[in-house]
Design an enzyme around this catalytic site. Sequence first.
Site, PDB file in Angstrom:
ATOM      1  N   ASP A 103      -4.625   0.035   1.922  1.00  0.00           N
ATOM      2  CA  ASP A 103      -3.358  -0.626   1.580  1.00  0.00           C
ATOM      3  C   ASP A 103      -2.464  -0.556   3.009  1.00  0.00           C
ATOM      4  O   ASP A 103      -2.751   0.364   3.608  1.00  0.00           O
ATOM      5  CB  ASP A 103      -2.804   0.062   0.502  1.00  0.00           C
ATOM      6  CG  ASP A 103      -3.662  -0.230  -0.927  1.00  0.00           C
ATOM      7  OD1 ASP A 103      -4.356  -1.109  -1.075  1.00  0.00           O
ATOM      8  OD2 ASP A 103      -3.389   0.963  -1.620  1.00  0.00           O
TER       9      ASP A 103
HETATM   10  N1  URA Z   1      -7.412   3.406  -2.811  1.00  0.00           N
HETATM   11  C1  URA Z   1      -6.146   3.075  -3.084  1.00  0.00           C
HETATM   12  O1  URA Z   1      -5.380   3.074  -3.838  1.00  0.00           O
HETATM   13  N2  URA Z   1      -5.539   2.372  -1.789  1.00  0.00           N
HETATM   14  C2  URA Z   1      -6.244   2.461  -0.582  1.00  0.00           C
HETATM   15  O2  URA Z   1      -5.917   2.047   0.508  1.00  0.00           O
HETATM   16  C3  URA Z   1      -7.615   2.879  -0.665  1.00  0.00           C
HETATM   17  C4  URA Z   1      -8.140   3.248  -1.892  1.00  0.00           C
END
Ligand code: URA
Length: 266
Positions: A103
């Site tokens: 993310d």
């Molecule tokens: N899980 C999440 O919620 N975000 C990420 O970036 C990776 C795994």
Amino acid sequence: MIRLDKYLADSGFGTRNEVRSLVKSGSVFVNNETIKDFGMKIDPDKDEVIVKGKSVEYNQYEYYMLHKPAGIITASRDKNAKTVVDLIETRKRRDLFPIGRLDKDTEGLLIITNDGQLSHRLLSPNSHVQKTYVAFVSGGLPSDVEFHFKNGIDIGDERLTLPAGLREIESIDALVEEFGDRYIIEKCESLGDSQGNSIINNCRIYEVVLTEGRYHEIKRMFEALGGNVEYLKRYSMGPITLDSQLAPGEYRKLDKEEMKNLLTSK
Ligand code: URA
């Protein structure tokens, strides 16, 4: 065998059009002869290509590890925003992409390459490649939170999440010691939760080990149990571990040992 224009473009000398002009200008030598035919076929193992007096090293594949900072999107290219591939300033290849997705606000290890087969192998649901994260989580969680992670959580998808590892880390100092991460304290000191409390005082710290990768998976797993992920960082993917010498935003090529482990891992 590979066309001269592709060979030069892949080696970082510009777009196809730019390298064609370069060849036509007479700046490119193949085996000591000036070549003006940009469609000439090159054998990267045998032919020597020289551009403006310098021998060209052909990279069919490139492999980097990036310490992804927060605020950068996991994509190859974007019209409006800087991407993780833009951070690889010394890249030669123009076809690099990140393996998997973090993310925008997640930090940590990303492998960046143009090796599609490797990416497929690491991301395939059947490979169950382990990824290790550390999550700072606020809010109330049930006392048997590890049990839920192990047995699968309903995060609103068709199926429960696959069994995941969860281990509480007792303090930020223990985290720094265990993961050798000297950047994380400053980062976490700068973050407050929605009430403005420092996440260091207000969160529990967990190591999470996943063998699948769904959209916002870790955030949704904790949310389903009543928690809120305030900060998330990835430390490993399969056999590759984030190099503790890399500051957020820094990157390096994977070394020989890492390449061997990566290419021979199942
Ligand atoms: N899980 C999440 O919620 N975000 C990420 O970036 C990776 C795994």
